[in-house]
Write a protein that holds these residues in place. Structure first.
Motif, PDB file in Angstrom:
ATOM      1  N   LYS A 110       0.810  -1.217   0.000  1.00  0.00           N
ATOM      2  CA  LYS A 110       0.000   0.000   0.000  1.00  0.00           C
ATOM      3  C   LYS A 110       0.844   1.268   0.000  1.00  0.00           C
ATOM      4  O   LYS A 110       0.394   2.319   0.452  1.00  0.00           O
ATOM      5  CB  LYS A 110      -0.931  -0.010   1.216  1.00  0.00           C
ATOM      6  CG  LYS A 110      -1.906  -1.180   1.240  1.00  0.00           C
ATOM      7  CD  LYS A 110      -2.783  -1.148   2.482  1.00  0.00           C
ATOM      8  CE  LYS A 110      -3.739  -2.344   2.509  1.00  0.00           C
ATOM      9  NZ  LYS A 110      -4.592  -2.330   3.730  1.00  0.00           N
ATOM     10  N   ALA A 111       2.048   1.177  -0.490  1.00  0.00           N
ATOM     11  CA  ALA A 111       2.896   2.372  -0.540  1.00  0.00           C
ATOM     12  C   ALA A 111       2.266   3.409  -1.452  1.00  0.00           C
ATOM     13  O   ALA A 111       1.776   3.102  -2.544  1.00  0.00           O
ATOM     14  CB  ALA A 111       4.288   2.000  -1.047  1.00  0.00           C
ATOM     15  N   ALA A 112       2.284   4.655  -0.998  1.00  0.00           N
ATOM     16  CA  ALA A 112       1.659   5.737  -1.759  1.00  0.00           C
ATOM     17  C   ALA A 112       2.446   6.063  -3.019  1.00  0.00           C
ATOM     18  O   ALA A 112       1.894   6.618  -3.975  1.00  0.00           O
ATOM     19  CB  ALA A 112       1.542   6.979  -0.871  1.00  0.00           C
ATOM     20  N   CYS A 113       3.739   5.742  -3.034  1.00  0.00           N
ATOM     21  CA  CYS A 113       4.577   6.021  -4.197  1.00  0.00           C
ATOM     22  C   CYS A 113       5.776   5.095  -4.162  1.00  0.00           C
ATOM     23  O   CYS A 113       5.960   4.324  -3.204  1.00  0.00           O
ATOM     24  CB  CYS A 113       5.034   7.479  -4.196  1.00  0.00           C
ATOM     25  SG  CYS A 113       6.091   7.898  -2.785  1.00  0.00           S
ATOM     26  N   ASP A 114       6.591   5.120  -5.188  1.00  0.00           N
ATOM     27  CA  ASP A 114       7.842   4.373  -5.187  1.00  0.00           C
ATOM     28  C   ASP A 114       8.648   4.820  -3.969  1.00  0.00           C
ATOM     29  O   ASP A 114       9.012   5.987  -3.846  1.00  0.00           O
ATOM     30  CB  ASP A 114       8.608   4.689  -6.478  1.00  0.00           C
ATOM     31  CG  ASP A 114       9.949   3.977  -6.567  1.00  0.00           C
ATOM     32  OD1 ASP A 114      10.423   3.443  -5.551  1.00  0.00           O
ATOM     33  OD2 ASP A 114      10.535   3.980  -7.663  1.00  0.00           O
ATOM     34  N   PRO A 115       8.967   3.905  -3.025  1.00  0.00           N
ATOM     35  CA  PRO A 115       9.585   4.333  -1.767  1.00  0.00           C
ATOM     36  C   PRO A 115      11.110   4.449  -1.809  1.00  0.00           C
ATOM     37  O   PRO A 115      11.756   4.449  -0.749  1.00  0.00           O
ATOM     38  CB  PRO A 115       9.155   3.242  -0.799  1.00  0.00           C
ATOM     39  CG  PRO A 115       9.058   2.018  -1.643  1.00  0.00           C
ATOM     40  CD  PRO A 115       8.583   2.477  -2.994  1.00  0.00           C
ATOM     41  N   GLU A 116      11.707   4.562  -2.984  1.00  0.00           N
ATOM     42  CA  GLU A 116      13.172   4.639  -3.074  1.00  0.00           C
ATOM     43  C   GLU A 116      13.710   5.708  -2.126  1.00  0.00           C
ATOM     44  O   GLU A 116      13.240   6.843  -2.117  1.00  0.00           O
ATOM     45  CB  GLU A 116      13.611   4.958  -4.498  1.00  0.00           C
ATOM     46  CG  GLU A 116      15.118   5.015  -4.652  1.00  0.00           C
ATOM     47  CD  GLU A 116      15.568   5.366  -6.064  1.00  0.00           C
ATOM     48  OE1 GLU A 116      16.786   5.421  -6.289  1.00  0.00           O
ATOM     49  OE2 GLU A 116      14.696   5.601  -6.928  1.00  0.00           O
ATOM     50  N   THR A 117      14.717   5.319  -1.338  1.00  0.00           N
ATOM     51  CA  THR A 117      15.212   6.194  -0.267  1.00  0.00           C
ATOM     52  C   THR A 117      16.731   6.105  -0.158  1.00  0.00           C
ATOM     53  O   THR A 117      17.314   5.034  -0.319  1.00  0.00           O
ATOM     54  CB  THR A 117      14.599   5.784   1.087  1.00  0.00           C
ATOM     55  OG1 THR A 117      13.183   5.926   1.027  1.00  0.00           O
ATOM     56  CG2 THR A 117      15.140   6.652   2.233  1.00  0.00           C
ATOM     57  N   TRP A 118      17.346   7.256   0.132  1.00  0.00           N
ATOM     58  CA  TRP A 118      18.755   7.311   0.539  1.00  0.00           C
ATOM     59  C   TRP A 118      18.805   7.649   2.027  1.00  0.00           C
ATOM     60  O   TRP A 118      18.030   8.475   2.513  1.00  0.00           O
ATOM     61  CB  TRP A 118      19.511   8.386  -0.244  1.00  0.00           C
ATOM     62  CG  TRP A 118      19.975   7.925  -1.598  1.00  0.00           C
ATOM     63  CD1 TRP A 118      19.332   8.108  -2.797  1.00  0.00           C
ATOM     64  CD2 TRP A 118      21.171   7.207  -1.879  1.00  0.00           C
ATOM     65  NE1 TRP A 118      20.058   7.548  -3.819  1.00  0.00           N
ATOM     66  CE2 TRP A 118      21.201   6.986  -3.287  1.00  0.00           C
ATOM     67  CE3 TRP A 118      22.218   6.722  -1.101  1.00  0.00           C
ATOM     68  CZ2 TRP A 118      22.236   6.308  -3.910  1.00  0.00           C
ATOM     69  CZ3 TRP A 118      23.253   6.058  -1.723  1.00  0.00           C
ATOM     70  CH2 TRP A 118      23.259   5.848  -3.107  1.00  0.00           C
ATOM     71  N   ALA A 119      19.723   7.004   2.725  1.00  0.00           N
ATOM     72  CA  ALA A 119      19.951   7.298   4.141  1.00  0.00           C
ATOM     73  C   ALA A 119      21.444   7.520   4.351  1.00  0.00           C
ATOM     74  O   ALA A 119      22.266   6.753   3.845  1.00  0.00           O
ATOM     75  CB  ALA A 119      19.460   6.145   5.016  1.00  0.00           C
ATOM     76  N   PHE A 120      21.781   8.573   5.098  1.00  0.00           N
ATOM     77  CA  PHE A 120      23.180   8.911   5.348  1.00  0.00           C
ATOM     78  C   PHE A 120      23.391   9.127   6.841  1.00  0.00           C
ATOM     79  O   PHE A 120      22.626   9.853   7.486  1.00  0.00           O
ATOM     80  CB  PHE A 120      23.580  10.196   4.613  1.00  0.00           C
ATOM     81  CG  PHE A 120      23.361  10.164   3.133  1.00  0.00           C
ATOM     82  CD1 PHE A 120      24.284   9.560   2.287  1.00  0.00           C
ATOM     83  CD2 PHE A 120      22.220  10.735   2.574  1.00  0.00           C
ATOM     84  CE1 PHE A 120      24.089   9.531   0.922  1.00  0.00           C
ATOM     85  CE2 PHE A 120      22.011  10.712   1.199  1.00  0.00           C
ATOM     86  CZ  PHE A 120      22.941  10.109   0.364  1.00  0.00           C
ATOM     87  N   SER A 121      24.440   8.507   7.383  1.00  0.00           N
ATOM     88  CA  SER A 121      24.781   8.767   8.786  1.00  0.00           C
ATOM     89  C   SER A 121      25.484  10.110   8.894  1.00  0.00           C
ATOM     90  O   SER A 121      25.997  10.658   7.907  1.00  0.00           O
ATOM     91  CB  SER A 121      25.677   7.661   9.343  1.00  0.00           C
ATOM     92  OG  SER A 121      26.956   7.677   8.735  1.00  0.00           O
TER      93      SER A 121
END
Length: 330
Positions: free
Chosen positions: A252-263
């Motif tokens: 049920k994701a509202a959009c493509d959930p592509e994500t970057w995460a940076f420490s």
């Protein structure tokens, strides 16, 4: 009136006097580990700071925030566990090939810099696009195989040696799930980072102690994170019961959930500044100071004196070398 009384009670000279004091060792000192060592103090000084020369109390390291000799860093490692669930996996069980990875792990290369996210969506999107266009030229990719899907075990464990990344450590994750049969692949993460520097207590950090910032490329608010342990499909979740960090896919994701995460960029060779002990101020008269060295060795002991007024201040540093012997067996 009170100020004048304190000066009279705690100081042997006028407040305006220039600093001038001497330190000597008492004649009856024995200099064995565990025995008291008495320093005799004579002269005009209002405030005294004492550095014993032991680890954590070395005058020469009073402004040091990181060790320069990397050989002193005995261990630096990250134990990262990944758990991919549901959706399409990268590993093809039929061909044995590792296809386009849907969850990538990177470490910033030595000597490179990374300013972090600016929280200006347009600028951050441009920066990330440039990183991707360069094929992540400034980053080392940590390779692994996404072995299983729909597995309730932590099936991927990465032991990352960080000794080459001490000066400016940044960890990055790229979540780019492929939709299959209406489901985006989930990823759960947990980790421990341990650093041991000679002369200091070892430190251990959890994954979220690294201070992550997130950018979901296609979301209306790319910085939104669920911090209460739960969240909808297609979101980032911190501190859930199942994992420290969860990239939740689902149907049920509202959009493509592509994500970057940076420490948050950090020096893994960082240390606390060495500190002295305040042993005298205006309110106490101190003709001598006694200290116990518990371990044998040669110590550079430093007394830092200061006299300060509204109009002027003066400082004086007095050093003494003390050799402490191991107590002989009886």
């Amino acid at each position: 009136m009170l100020f004048a009384a304190l000066l009279a009670a705690g100081c042997r000279h006028d407040l305006g006097d220039k600093i001038d004091f001497k330190v000597s060792l008492a004649d009856d000192n024995t200099y064995f580990a565990g025995d008291p060592v008495t320093f005799l103090i004579d002269g005009e000084v209002d405030n005294l700071l004492f550095f014993s020369g032991e680890n954590g109390h070395n005058y020469d390291y009073r402004d040091r925030t990181a060790v320069e000799d990397m050989e002193l860093v005995k261990t630096a490692g990250l134990d990262l566990e990944l758990r991919g669930r549901y959706g399409k996996r990268a590993w093809d069980a039929t061909t044995g090939e590792n296809e386009d990875q849907q969850f990538e792990v990177y470490v910033l290369k030595p000597g490179k810099t990374f300013a972090g996210l600016s929280k200006d969506a347009a600028k951050d999107a441009e920066m990330i696009a440039a990183m991707e266009a360069s094929s992540m030229a400034d980053w080392d990719r940590i390779e692994y195989v996404d072995l299983k899907a729909n597995d309730d075990k932590w099936n991927t464990k990465l032991d990352i040696d960080l000794k080459n990344y001490l000066g400016n450590f940044v960890l990055a994750f790229h979540w780019k799930p492929v939709e299959e049969k209406g489901t985006w692949r989930w990823w759960w993460l947990r980790a421990r980072m341990a650093v041991a520097i000679e002369g200091f207590e070892p430190t251990e950090s959890k994954l979220l102690d690294l201070g992550f910032n997130f950018f979901m490329k296609h979301a209306e608010n790319p910085y939104h994170v669920n911090t209460n342990g739960s969240g909808p499909d297609g979101s980032i979740i911190l501190n859930s019961a199942a994992a420290e960090l969860q990239f939740r896919g689902g149907k049920k994701a509202a959009c493509d959930p592509e994500t970057w995460a940076f420490s948050t960029p950090m020096a893994l060779n960082r240390v606390e500044k060495d500190r002295g002990a305040v042993i005298k101020n205006l309110q106490n008269y101190l003709p001598s100071y006694t200290y116990i060295f518990e371990e044998p060795g040669t110590y550079k002991v430093v007394f830092v004196g200061s006299n300060t007024t509204i109009a002027d201040s003066s400082h004086q540093v007095v050093e003494k070398t003390v050799t402490i012997l191991e107590r002989p067996l009886k």
